[in-house]
Motif scaffolding. Structure first.
Motif, PDB file in Angstrom:
ATOM      1  N   MET A  73      78.663 -39.882  -9.631  1.00  0.00           N
ATOM      2  CA  MET A  73      79.048 -38.661 -10.336  1.00  0.00           C
ATOM      3  C   MET A  73      77.861 -37.725 -10.527  1.00  0.00           C
ATOM      4  SD  MET A  73      82.041 -39.453 -13.072  1.00  0.00           S
ATOM      5  CE  MET A  73      82.367 -37.690 -13.111  1.00  0.00           C
ATOM      6  N   HIS A  98      87.368 -41.534 -10.541  1.00  0.00           N
ATOM      7  CA  HIS A  98      86.079 -41.313 -11.193  1.00  0.00           C
ATOM      8  C   HIS A  98      86.226 -41.338 -12.704  1.00  0.00           C
ATOM      9  CE1 HIS A  98      87.062 -37.050 -12.176  1.00  0.00           C
ATOM     10  NE2 HIS A  98      87.755 -37.108 -11.045  1.00  0.00           N
ATOM     11  N   ILE A 100      84.995 -39.539 -16.652  1.00  0.00           N
ATOM     12  CA  ILE A 100      84.850 -38.180 -17.160  1.00  0.00           C
ATOM     13  C   ILE A 100      83.373 -37.812 -17.327  1.00  0.00           C
ATOM     14  CG2 ILE A 100      87.108 -38.122 -18.265  1.00  0.00           C
ATOM     15  CD1 ILE A 100      85.695 -38.647 -20.948  1.00  0.00           C
ATOM     16  N   GLY A 101      82.481 -38.763 -17.046  1.00  0.00           N
ATOM     17  CA  GLY A 101      81.055 -38.495 -17.132  1.00  0.00           C
ATOM     18  C   GLY A 101      80.266 -39.785 -17.081  1.00  0.00           C
ATOM     19  N   ASP A 106      77.664 -35.867 -19.601  1.00  0.00           N
ATOM     20  CA  ASP A 106      79.052 -36.036 -20.010  1.00  0.00           C
ATOM     21  C   ASP A 106      79.678 -34.750 -20.541  1.00  0.00           C
ATOM     22  OD1 ASP A 106      77.551 -35.859 -22.283  1.00  0.00           O
ATOM     23  OD2 ASP A 106      78.432 -37.592 -23.287  1.00  0.00           O
ATOM     24  N   TYR A 108      81.820 -31.273 -20.341  1.00  0.00           N
ATOM     25  CA  TYR A 108      82.988 -30.879 -19.551  1.00  0.00           C
ATOM     26  C   TYR A 108      82.572 -30.010 -18.374  1.00  0.00           C
ATOM     27  CZ  TYR A 108      87.402 -29.102 -17.973  1.00  0.00           C
ATOM     28  OH  TYR A 108      88.471 -28.777 -17.167  1.00  0.00           O
ATOM     29  N   LEU A 111      81.695 -32.222 -15.522  1.00  0.00           N
ATOM     30  CA  LEU A 111      82.899 -32.823 -14.947  1.00  0.00           C
ATOM     31  C   LEU A 111      83.656 -31.786 -14.125  1.00  0.00           C
ATOM     32  CD1 LEU A 111      85.022 -35.087 -14.699  1.00  0.00           C
ATOM     33  CD2 LEU A 111      85.977 -34.291 -16.876  1.00  0.00           C
ATOM     34  N   VAL A 128      91.512 -40.128 -12.772  1.00  0.00           N
ATOM     35  CA  VAL A 128      90.436 -39.960 -13.739  1.00  0.00           C
ATOM     36  C   VAL A 128      90.538 -40.995 -14.862  1.00  0.00           C
ATOM     37  CG1 VAL A 128      89.205 -38.318 -15.189  1.00  0.00           C
ATOM     38  CG2 VAL A 128      90.583 -37.483 -13.264  1.00  0.00           C
ATOM     39  N   LYS A 132      83.736 -42.033 -20.358  1.00  0.00           N
ATOM     40  CA  LYS A 132      82.537 -41.962 -19.543  1.00  0.00           C
ATOM     41  C   LYS A 132      81.984 -43.368 -19.321  1.00  0.00           C
ATOM     42  CE  LYS A 132      78.788 -41.289 -22.928  1.00  0.00           C
ATOM     43  NZ  LYS A 132      77.639 -40.416 -23.282  1.00  0.00           N
ATOM     44  N   THR A 153      90.343 -34.447 -22.359  1.00  0.00           N
ATOM     45  CA  THR A 153      89.449 -33.969 -21.295  1.00  0.00           C
ATOM     46  C   THR A 153      90.162 -33.980 -19.948  1.00  0.00           C
ATOM     47  OG1 THR A 153      87.470 -34.695 -22.470  1.00  0.00           O
ATOM     48  CG2 THR A 153      87.280 -34.418 -20.087  1.00  0.00           C
TER      49      THR A 153
END
Length: 295
Positions: A73, A98, A100-101, A106, A108, A111, A128, A132, A153
């Motif tokens: 990521m 993946h 979210i972070g 982390d 937004y 992302l 998703v 994270k 998110t």
């Protein structure tokens, strides 16, 4: 997940072979070399897989050291190059799973940038996991629970990328949960809950797709339909424990469910364990249910 190295340098048949009973089937690959990923994606298509997914979510140290999983990521351009190479090699869908972070990356905005970069390749489906990954300081097991789930998110991603298929994953335990998420995103992926309570899958056709005729009458009907598959695998020298570990929770919450799980756990790994071991475990359930009826 199967790594590209395991397929290219190992036993391809062992890693890619499956029973036709399992269709439709997706293969999740781990890797970061565009050429190797393209080659493995091509082989997956040749084997008849319906989809290939790139793992950008696994947090283990072993995969990090090989630039596999969630650490990617931090390298959206590389992920985009990998996805583009994979898509160019096949006609089947190529998707991404993946987080979210990761760690302190982390926000937004990061992302959003990751998804936007990968989506420019033409990739349409993003699965998703709504928490994270903490790559420094937490074990893979701890990463399943400690970072909080932040479902909004993922919802926000769908709002910002309405043209993409956004599928949510992480901590989803019921059909009611699925329905709530589906009011925000395109799909739901169930993971550990299916292992702990496989019977939840029997409710999905009726509750989400309005197809009650496809629902088996009982867990016993499911396991009896499973016997032929088990025997085919045993005939190919597949170890019984590799098969039954996926159904240990079939009788979760039912009379005799614990006995079923314990019997398989204690006996499926033994040399020569065969279909009779599974049938004996099922008999434990039937016996317990009968005793409770008589009380």
């Amino acid at each position: 997940m199967v790594t590209t190295g395991a397929i290219i340098h190992g036993d391809e048949e062992r890693h890619l072979k499956y029973d036709p009973f399992e269709h439709p089937l997706a293969l999740q690959l781990g890797g970061s070399d565009p050429k190797a990923l393209a080659e493995c994606t091509r082989r997956a298509e040749d084997w008849g897989y319906a989809e290939v997914n790139l793992n950008v979510g696994c947090p283990s140290d072993r995969v990090q050291n090989n630039m596999i999983g969630a650490c990617l990521m931090a390298h959206p351009e590389l992920v985009a190059e990998c996805i583009d190479s994979m898509q160019q090699a096949v006609n089947i869908p190529v998707t991404v799973k993946h987080r979210i972070g990761i760690d302190d990356r982390d926000s937004y905005e990061e992302l959003h940038g990751f998804v936007d970069t990968v989506a420019k390749t033409g990739c349409k489906t993003f699965i998703v996991h709504a928490r994270k990954a903490i790559l420094q300081g937490l074990s893979p097991k701890e990463n399943r629970d400690i970072p909080p789930l932040i479902y909004p998110t993922v919802y926000r991603l769908k709002d910002d990328f309405p043209e993409l298929e956004i599928i949510i994953n992480g901590g989803i335990k019921s059909i009611a949960d699925c329905k709530e998420h589906l009011s925000h995103v395109d799909g739901v992926m169930l993971g550990r809950e299916v292992y702990q309570n496989p019977w939840i899958l029997a409710q999905i056709d009726q509750e989400l797709y309005q197809q009650p005729d496809s629902i088996p009458d009982s867990r016993h009907d499911v396991i009896e339909a499973f016997y032929d598959y088990v025997q085919r695998q045993l005939d190919q020298d597949v170890y019984l424990g590799y098969i039954t570990r996926h159904i240990l929770g079939l009788f979760h919450g039912q009379p005799g469910g614990r006995k079923f799980r314990r019997y398989l756990s204690e006996n499926a790994h033994k040399p020569g364990a065969d279909l009779d071991v599974l049938k004996a475990a099922v008999a434990q359930v039937a016996r317990t249910a009968k005793l409770e009826e008589e009380v």
